[in-house]
Enzyme design. Structure first.
Site, PDB file in Angstrom:
ATOM      1  N   LYS A  13      -5.780  -3.649  -3.248  1.00 12.55           N
ATOM      2  CA  LYS A  13      -5.176  -4.923  -3.670  1.00 12.55           C
ATOM      3  C   LYS A  13      -4.333  -5.554  -2.567  1.00 12.55           C
ATOM      4  O   LYS A  13      -4.422  -6.749  -2.330  1.00 12.55           O
ATOM      5  CB  LYS A  13      -4.303  -4.713  -4.921  1.00 12.55           C
ATOM      6  CG  LYS A  13      -5.077  -4.370  -6.176  1.00 12.55           C
ATOM      7  CD  LYS A  13      -4.203  -4.432  -7.419  1.00 12.55           C
ATOM      8  CE  LYS A  13      -3.047  -3.444  -7.356  1.00 12.55           C
ATOM      9  NZ  LYS A  13      -3.495  -2.039  -7.285  1.00 12.55           N
ATOM     10  N   ARG A  88       2.651  -6.503 -14.701  1.00 12.96           N
ATOM     11  CA  ARG A  88       2.255  -5.099 -14.721  1.00 12.96           C
ATOM     12  C   ARG A  88       1.934  -4.622 -16.133  1.00 12.96           C
ATOM     13  O   ARG A  88       1.366  -3.545 -16.314  1.00 12.96           O
ATOM     14  CB  ARG A  88       3.379  -4.244 -14.114  1.00 12.96           C
ATOM     15  CG  ARG A  88       2.991  -2.811 -13.795  1.00 12.96           C
ATOM     16  CD  ARG A  88       4.089  -2.096 -13.081  1.00 12.96           C
ATOM     17  NE  ARG A  88       4.342  -2.649 -11.769  1.00 12.96           N
ATOM     18  CZ  ARG A  88       3.662  -2.302 -10.672  1.00 12.96           C
ATOM     19  NH1 ARG A  88       2.704  -1.421 -10.748  1.00 12.96           N
ATOM     20  NH2 ARG A  88       3.956  -2.844  -9.508  1.00 12.96           N
ATOM     21  N   ARG A 127      -6.149  10.637   2.474  1.00 17.37           N
ATOM     22  CA  ARG A 127      -5.270  10.119   3.532  1.00 17.37           C
ATOM     23  C   ARG A 127      -4.417  11.215   4.148  1.00 17.37           C
ATOM     24  O   ARG A 127      -3.920  12.093   3.443  1.00 17.37           O
ATOM     25  CB  ARG A 127      -4.345   9.021   2.968  1.00 17.37           C
ATOM     26  CG  ARG A 127      -5.043   7.705   2.732  1.00 17.37           C
ATOM     27  CD  ARG A 127      -4.049   6.562   2.563  1.00 17.37           C
ATOM     28  NE  ARG A 127      -3.225   6.681   1.393  1.00 17.37           N
ATOM     29  CZ  ARG A 127      -3.054   5.714   0.489  1.00 17.37           C
ATOM     30  NH1 ARG A 127      -3.689   4.571   0.613  1.00 17.37           N
ATOM     31  NH2 ARG A 127      -2.261   5.897  -0.546  1.00 17.37           N
ATOM     32  N   ARG A 161       0.904  13.183   2.050  1.00 16.36           N
ATOM     33  CA  ARG A 161       2.113  12.840   1.308  1.00 16.36           C
ATOM     34  C   ARG A 161       1.963  13.253  -0.147  1.00 16.36           C
ATOM     35  O   ARG A 161       0.855  13.253  -0.699  1.00 16.36           O
ATOM     36  CB  ARG A 161       2.378  11.326   1.383  1.00 16.36           C
ATOM     37  CG  ARG A 161       2.677  10.824   2.783  1.00 16.36           C
ATOM     38  CD  ARG A 161       2.951   9.346   2.806  1.00 16.36           C
ATOM     39  NE  ARG A 161       1.842   8.565   2.259  1.00 16.36           N
ATOM     40  CZ  ARG A 161       1.723   7.250   2.362  1.00 16.36           C
ATOM     41  NH1 ARG A 161       2.678   6.566   2.978  1.00 16.36           N
ATOM     42  NH2 ARG A 161       0.698   6.610   1.859  1.00 16.36           N
ATOM     43  N   ARG A 172      -1.003   8.489 -11.639  1.00 17.10           N
ATOM     44  CA  ARG A 172      -0.855   7.049 -11.410  1.00 17.10           C
ATOM     45  C   ARG A 172      -1.971   6.267 -12.108  1.00 17.10           C
ATOM     46  O   ARG A 172      -1.747   5.182 -12.654  1.00 17.10           O
ATOM     47  CB  ARG A 172      -0.857   6.742  -9.913  1.00 17.10           C
ATOM     48  CG  ARG A 172       0.395   7.219  -9.183  1.00 17.10           C
ATOM     49  CD  ARG A 172       0.234   7.148  -7.675  1.00 17.10           C
ATOM     50  NE  ARG A 172      -0.003   5.783  -7.208  1.00 17.10           N
ATOM     51  CZ  ARG A 172      -0.432   5.492  -5.961  1.00 17.10           C
ATOM     52  NH1 ARG A 172      -0.677   6.457  -5.106  1.00 17.10           N
ATOM     53  NH2 ARG A 172      -0.611   4.232  -5.621  1.00 17.10           N
TER      54      ARG A 172
END
Length: 219
Positions: A13, A88, A127, A161, A172
């Site tokens: 996004k 949201r 990542r 992370r 999430r």
């Protein structure tokens, strides 16, 4: 144009918002930027937000809505904007409708970036970030380092992370499905939703989005 951008974590996004806003010559308004700007400038809303954040609490909808309303009222947003991360939830979407109605304007489209859940997990969990310089980011599948666990740029250690772990990503996603995804149905009832696949090269997704928005507004 006045656009709301929706999609799960890892849908790209932020990247797409920047390109679309530039192509459409409208400001990109993200929730993260709103919070940072208000807190750094010491506005009343920023002070309220910081108090909640420092206490480890979620910032109430009314504070976020107030920040968004102020930003949308600035001169560069007179002819349109692209909202990223706001609304949201359905409550925020209803508040946005009221704000726009009071200004005598309306949304042109809600762009829904669609990505399979397994791809989201792959994108984020793959990542790896350099401990020496967090600007150096690699991906195990898409941009792997030449030597496993070592930054190509400075030789620093690469690590995952906590926010990028598969467990955290799936949490999430669950929050997204529960809180944010319902706004898609809310806006679909208004005939505003345009859904596109967010798979593929960044430029291809941008072109796909621009064409879909064009067809939506012309139709």
């Amino acid at each position: 144009m006045r656009i709301v951008l929706v999609g799960p974590p890892g849908a790209g996004k932020g990247t797409q918002a920047a390109y679309l806003a530039e192509n459409l010559s409208i400001p990109h308004i993200s929730t993260g930027d709103l919070f940072r700007a208000n807190m750094s400038q010491g506005t009343d809303l920023g002070k309220q937000a910081r108090a909640y954040i420092d206490a480890g609490q979620l910032v109430p909808d009314e504070v976020t809505i107030g920040m968004a309303k102020d930003r949308m009222g600035q001169s560069d947003a007179v002819n349109g904007f692209l909202l990223d991360g706001f609304p949201r939830n359905v409550g925020q979407a209803e508040a946005l409708d009221v704000i726009l109605k009071d200004e005598g304007v309306k949304l042109d489209a809600v762009l829904d970036l669609e990505v399979p859940e397994d791809e989201v997990v792959k994108r984020i969990a793959g990542r790896r970030v350099c401990r020496r310089d967090s600007a150096h980011v690699f991906h195990l599948s898409y941009s792997p380092p030449k030597t496993e666990g070592v930054c190509d740029v400075c030789g620093g250690e690469l690590y995952q992370r906590h926010d990028d772990s598969e467990e955290t990503v799936r949490t999430r996603l669950e929050v997204y499905h529960t809180q944010t995804e319902p706004i898609i149905d809310y806006y679909r009832a208004q005939g505003l939703v345009v859904t596109i696949s967010a798979l593929g090269e960044v430029a291809d997704v941008t072109a796909r989005a621009m064409e879909a928005l064009k067809q939506s507004t012309e139709g």
